[in-house]
Write a protein that holds these residues in place. Sequence first.
Motif, PDB file in Angstrom:
ATOM      1  N   ARG A  84       0.835  -1.204   0.000  1.00 57.06           N
ATOM      2  CA  ARG A  84       0.000   0.000   0.000  1.00 57.06           C
ATOM      3  C   ARG A  84       0.869   1.253   0.000  1.00 57.06           C
ATOM      4  NH1 ARG A  84      -2.514  -0.976   4.424  1.00 57.06           N
ATOM      5  NH2 ARG A  84      -3.944  -2.472   3.455  1.00 57.06           N
ATOM      6  N   THR A  98       0.949   4.134  -2.931  1.00 60.48           N
ATOM      7  CA  THR A  98       0.735   5.538  -2.586  1.00 60.48           C
ATOM      8  C   THR A  98       1.905   6.402  -3.031  1.00 60.48           C
ATOM      9  OG1 THR A  98      -0.551   4.843  -0.655  1.00 60.48           O
ATOM     10  CG2 THR A  98       0.237   7.116  -0.690  1.00 60.48           C
ATOM     11  N   GLN A 151       1.682   9.506  -5.740  1.00 62.95           N
ATOM     12  CA  GLN A 151       2.146  10.850  -5.416  1.00 62.95           C
ATOM     13  C   GLN A 151       3.203  11.328  -6.407  1.00 62.95           C
ATOM     14  OE1 GLN A 151       3.483  10.622  -1.369  1.00 62.95           O
ATOM     15  NE2 GLN A 151       1.408  10.667  -0.499  1.00 62.95           N
TER      16      GLN A 151
END
Length: 659
Positions: free
Chosen positions: A634, A638, A642
């Motif tokens: 995860r 992420t 970003q």
Amino acid sequence: MSTPNGFPQHSRVCVTRSMEGGAVQDLQAKKAGKAARKEAGGDGAPPTEGPLKIGTPISETLKLLPEELKANMKIKSITPRPPRKPRLERAASLDEKSWRRWRRFRTSQESLTDPNETSSSNGSLQEASPSPPIRGRASPCNPCCQQNSLHSSPDALEASPAGKSRGGTSDLGKRASEISSAFGGLLRGKGFTGGKPRLSQIMPARPLPPMELNVASPSLRTANRIDSDCLDYRHYSQNKFGRVSSSLSDTRLHGNGMVYDNCSTDSMKSTFSVLTPIRAKDVRSRSYLEGSLLASGALLGAEELSRYFPDRNIGIFVATWNMQGQKELPLNLDDFLLPTDPDFAQDMYIIGVQEGCPDRREWEIRLQETLGPHYVLLHSAAHGVLYMSVFIRRDLIWFCSEVEYATVTTRIVSQIKTKGALGICFTFFGTSFLFITSHFTSGDSKVNERKLDYNKTIQALTLPKNVPDTNPYRSSSSDVTTRFDEVFWFGDFNFRLNKDRETVDSILNQNPDTDVSKLLVYDQLTSEMSRGSIFKGFQEADIHFRPSYKFDIGKDSYDTTSKQRTPSYTDRVVFRSRYKDDIQAVKYSSCPVIRTSDHRPVFALFRVKVRPGRDNIPLAAGQFDRELYLIGIRRRITRELQKRLEQKDQKSSSICSIS
């Protein structure tokens, strides 16, 4: 006029009759003599050219037959019929034409491997076997008619319309048209044996070059290898499912002998998946808890090992890093765990840490995030601020035994766990591994204390516990390193260079790249290992990197404080094996881009030979840290999102300047 195969260009009716013994041969001999006498007498009769041909018109045949033969034959006149009118059909669309063309190609390809067909499939008239003749009906012409005349086939004489005809002129004309269509099919290169069209075999103009046996890479070859007990699966699946060979698949290539047995395209795939087929009886009898070394289907046996590792060698990454207890972790660990020098990642990653960060869980998450979804945390352990994490490729966790660990404290006060050792062991297939990370006593002159730390570790480390020793006859109760096949020992051993700071700096300035051989002359560990006083039986790869200690934090310069500590090779990786040349060092280096500690991380890459094992050991059963895996993945997703968002914002933003 006849074709090159000896068949007439137009259809003819062959008049035959069953005769006794060699009556036909006598008739031909008489006719040949009569023709010779006529030619010699000059009566103008047309000469004969040897035995009768299949294509001889019936009127000429009757002229050459003797009177007694004509008397015994009942021949009715033949009334030729006009050709049939062509049947009108609607014009086919392009889709229908392409479909028909594909269907004809599919049918011809299916006939190549039809198990019910016994005739030759190469279109050769000499090799095609005829269908059995049927009483009262004209059968397709025997292939031997190509060479033989009227007298060469008793079966043809028996089945001919002249000998066994029951109908009149119309029946004979119908049979003539059947023979004509059969001849036409043969002239077009199609054999009607079995009722399916045949493709002619294409023979090469020159001999083909020899094919190499190994026509696929080891990875592909092992990914689709056939178990020895499933070699006949193709024949079973053909009869059972019917569609295994219905297309030009790798099974078709196998049947035609176009590829070698070990090629990946020759893999025996299941009809339901690409996995290797497993028999139901094997599932009934197979046990994953007990087995033999070479048993078929053994989880840790030779067949399974060769499937994943054809050369029986695995890649292992071993790293050590003294983090100096810093809370701040590097932003990126790619240069540390995934160096760009080797093209491929390794099968196992073992990372040992001394003076680890306060948040051990955060450190493990960062490791999982860097290695990605292909790796899982098999086991992790800690002894105070000593950490060790073992990551392995997720498809290899089934071949590991239970993981065991033990710790040793080398401090006088056992409650203080900053110095000591941590060991983790397990068996992979049939090879046992032991990984030890240590932090020995510090100090330039405390060589004897460090040797005492080593001796205490090999005696007090109680491993293995439940996993059996793979070779107990070569083990010693006083040395833990003798109880395993492959041993890797790494950590902050704190051995220094026996030279002053100025001399070391001058050597480093003279050889700024990788020539550090002059420094190793003063290395304490190298000297003690050569004497055999420490790390007996261990080896170390050649060192081609600068000393990993002591740096100013955040800089590439060595200690500039008032202590002016001498740069040294305190962080090391050594190894030993029960068997000679089982461990091959591939790379031994440091990671200078990580500057969050006064130590630089040191890592080594190895190729290690693995042997098959038995299934009677306690297995890990695929267990790993699933929660850590999900958190790490995860985080990785992420971070990637970003990064893409920042790139998108950077492209969309613009700065206008007015001069």
